[in-house]
Design an enzyme around this catalytic site. Structure first.
Site, PDB file in Angstrom:
ATOM      1  N   HIS A  57       0.834  -1.215   0.000  1.00  0.00           N
ATOM      2  CA  HIS A  57       0.000   0.000   0.000  1.00  0.00           C
ATOM      3  C   HIS A  57       0.866   1.262   0.000  1.00  0.00           C
ATOM      4  O   HIS A  57       1.464   1.623   1.003  1.00  0.00           O
ATOM      5  CB  HIS A  57      -0.920   0.012   1.223  1.00  0.00           C
ATOM      6  CG  HIS A  57      -1.886   1.153   1.229  1.00  0.00           C
ATOM      7  ND1 HIS A  57      -3.256   0.973   1.215  1.00  0.00           N
ATOM      8  CD2 HIS A  57      -1.695   2.503   1.244  1.00  0.00           C
ATOM      9  CE1 HIS A  57      -3.855   2.152   1.226  1.00  0.00           C
ATOM     10  NE2 HIS A  57      -2.923   3.096   1.247  1.00  0.00           N
ATOM     11  N   HIS A  59       1.106   5.363  -2.261  1.00  0.00           N
ATOM     12  CA  HIS A  59       0.524   6.263  -3.279  1.00  0.00           C
ATOM     13  C   HIS A  59       1.692   6.909  -4.009  1.00  0.00           C
ATOM     14  O   HIS A  59       2.261   7.889  -3.519  1.00  0.00           O
ATOM     15  CB  HIS A  59      -0.324   7.365  -2.640  1.00  0.00           C
ATOM     16  CG  HIS A  59      -1.402   6.860  -1.755  1.00  0.00           C
ATOM     17  ND1 HIS A  59      -2.729   6.946  -2.093  1.00  0.00           N
ATOM     18  CD2 HIS A  59      -1.356   6.251  -0.545  1.00  0.00           C
ATOM     19  CE1 HIS A  59      -3.451   6.408  -1.110  1.00  0.00           C
ATOM     20  NE2 HIS A  59      -2.641   5.983  -0.174  1.00  0.00           N
ATOM     21  N   GLN A 152     -10.265   9.215  -4.833  1.00  0.00           N
ATOM     22  CA  GLN A 152     -10.058   9.910  -3.550  1.00  0.00           C
ATOM     23  C   GLN A 152     -11.290  10.716  -3.115  1.00  0.00           C
ATOM     24  O   GLN A 152     -11.610  10.769  -1.936  1.00  0.00           O
ATOM     25  CB  GLN A 152      -8.843  10.844  -3.674  1.00  0.00           C
ATOM     26  CG  GLN A 152      -8.582  11.756  -2.494  1.00  0.00           C
ATOM     27  CD  GLN A 152      -7.809  11.082  -1.368  1.00  0.00           C
ATOM     28  OE1 GLN A 152      -6.624  10.787  -1.488  1.00  0.00           O
ATOM     29  NE2 GLN A 152      -8.500  10.819  -0.267  1.00  0.00           N
ATOM     30  N   GLU A 213     -11.177   4.267   7.212  1.00  0.00           N
ATOM     31  CA  GLU A 213      -9.975   4.975   7.674  1.00  0.00           C
ATOM     32  C   GLU A 213     -10.427   6.183   8.492  1.00  0.00           C
ATOM     33  O   GLU A 213     -10.361   7.332   8.054  1.00  0.00           O
ATOM     34  CB  GLU A 213      -9.110   5.421   6.488  1.00  0.00           C
ATOM     35  CG  GLU A 213      -7.748   5.943   6.938  1.00  0.00           C
ATOM     36  CD  GLU A 213      -6.913   6.490   5.794  1.00  0.00           C
ATOM     37  OE1 GLU A 213      -7.457   6.691   4.698  1.00  0.00           O
ATOM     38  OE2 GLU A 213      -5.709   6.724   6.007  1.00  0.00           O
ATOM     39  N   ASP A 309       3.119   2.815   3.011  1.00  0.00           N
ATOM     40  CA  ASP A 309       2.263   3.945   2.638  1.00  0.00           C
ATOM     41  C   ASP A 309       3.107   5.205   2.396  1.00  0.00           C
ATOM     42  O   ASP A 309       4.279   5.097   2.068  1.00  0.00           O
ATOM     43  CB  ASP A 309       1.163   4.141   3.696  1.00  0.00           C
ATOM     44  CG  ASP A 309      -0.112   4.764   3.120  1.00  0.00           C
ATOM     45  OD1 ASP A 309      -0.076   5.279   1.986  1.00  0.00           O
ATOM     46  OD2 ASP A 309      -1.141   4.752   3.817  1.00  0.00           O
TER      47      ASP A 309
HETATM   48 ZN   LIG Z   1      -2.962   5.198   1.802  1.00  0.00          ZN
END
Ligand SMILES: [Zn+2]
Length: 422
Positions: A57, A59, A152, A213, A309
């Site tokens: 995971h 981005h 998003q 989250e 992340d």
């Molecule tokens: Zn993330």
């Protein structure tokens, strides 16, 4: 004669050092005490050998943007999304590719050869998605990169994202995403998941949902993800990232949920670096850390992997890409300090990550598999978590693609003792 032989490597829980022989097709030919020579012979120094680390995971579109246009002073997800909303207006293909490639190179030096990246698709031109799909091809000879099309701004809150998600899958994204807890209502969150699942089925792709989250104990989308995974039969092709709200669920609800999640066969990814910094921002004291129940999920037989992340983003201003840093944080926050537990933490950044990415068939150190592995100056899982050493060698498909002659610093005791005597 073999192409490459690396001598004297320590396999976990094996007291005897072994050699690995690699053919010119980039596959492992033999493991053991090997008498035949290699065209190239390399000393392994008794280092620990592991299959490559798996980042399940990250981005890559947001990496290395922290501070532009401004820093996230509240540290919350909400301010992070706001700042990213401003920054992403200025994205260009070369901006995305330059930053992402720099991070991928760092990850390789840390022994990461399999990466799953989310890419925000809330942009009409899909600039970041197209750039990362190109980069995926460029790095494919030595690193496998999976792309998750990540809306998003939501799929219902931002209706245009439904078409963009479909376009992203058409262009070649590996997985469909959703962010149900960020939609306006519970009902819209469920609807967004139904859209995500039906598109993944239509294009035969995996699913990776941003799920719960938040520190809101009422955020209960993991049960919907698990139920849809069961109903559609997509099961272990489905992953839920974060699941932070689980830190706040009541025990009776948890007892029911954990059985459903196990039966659904989905994967859970926890990102302890980012979550420990970002969750709990609305609490006074005692302050929660919003980490999903890593140990309890694992003990229930659910596949949990750990993601590193963000690296220098509006959401998290630190990070290196070293999976052992994330493992270190996970071991502390999940309180996994026993011998078997520490081994399991390392599994969560190797084998379990490979299950999340659905790449197990090509993963692992066995004769006949691609010769992709890392060697590290460490004896066991405790050393890895404590020291977070650099890899001495990173081998990808039979080629050493990163070397580091770093050793733990040695203190010169003679000099110290002479000084004391003076
Ligand atoms: Zn993330």
């Amino acid at each position: 004669m073999y192409d490459l032989v690396i001598r004297n490597l320590k396999f976990p829980s094996d007291p005897h050092l072994k050699d690995i022989a690699i053919g010119d097709d980039g596959l492992i030919k033999e493991i053991g005490t090997i008498s035949a020579c290699g065209k190239k012979e390399v000393e392994g120094y008794g280092d620990l050998v592991l299959p490559p680390f798996v980042e399940s995971h990250i981005h890559l579109d947001t990496v290395l943007t922290a501070g532009t246009p401004r820093w996230n002073e509240s540290g919350t997800l909400f301010e992070g999304i706001q700042i990213w909303g401003e920054r992403k207006k200025n994205l260009t293909a070369s901006d995305v590719k330059t930053r992402a490639l720099e991070v991928l190179q760092n990850q390789i030096s840390y022994g990461v050869l399999h990466v799953r990246s989310h890419v925000d698709i809330s942009d009409p031109d899909l600039t970041a998605l197209r750039a990362l799909l190109e980069l995926k091809e460029q790095v494919s000879p030595y690193l496998s990169l999976q792309i998750v099309a990540f809306p998003q701004d939501g799929l219902i809150s931002n209706q245009d994202n439904q078409n963009r998600l479909e376009e992203a899958l058409r262009l070649g994204a590996d997985a469909a995403g959703a962010i149900p807890h960020n939609e306006y209502t519970r009902e819209q969150g469920i609807e967004s998941l139904e859209i995500c699942f039906s598109l993944a089925q239509k294009y035969n792709r995996m699913i990776n949902v941003f799920c719960d989250e938040t520190d809101d104990a009422q955020s209960r989308f993991l049960e919907v993800v698990a139920m849809l995974a069961l109903e559609t039969g997509l099961k272990n092709k489905v992953t839920a990232s974060h699941a932070n709200a689980m830190a706040h669920y009541s025990e009776p609800y948890m007892a029911r949920l954990i059985g459903l999640v196990r039966d659904s066969d989905i994967n859970i990814v926890s990102c302890p670096l980012v979550s420990s910094a970002m969750q709990g921002r609305f609490d006074s004291w005692p302050k929660g850390r919003g980490i999903t129940r890593i140990k309890e999920l694992w003990k229930a037989g659910i596949n949990v992997s750990i993601g590193h992340d963000d690296i220098l983003t509006p959401f998290y201003p630190f990070g290196t890409g070293n999976m052992l840093q994330a493992a270190h944080m996970a071991a502390h926050l999940a309180q996994m300090t026993g011998k078997h537990e520490a081994e399991e933490i390392i599994n969560m950044i190797t084998h379990r990550g490979a299950i999340t990415l659905q790449i197990e068939a090509q993963y692992g150190i066995d004769a006949g598999k691609p010769a992709s592995f890392v060697t590290l100056p460490a004896r066991d899982s405790f050393d890895l978590i404590r020291h977070q050493p650099m890899c001495r060698y990173v081998v990808s498909r039979g080629k050493i693609i990163s070397e580091n002659e770093y050793h733990l610093p040695r203190v010169n005791m003679d000099v110290l003792l002479k000084r004391q005597r003076r």
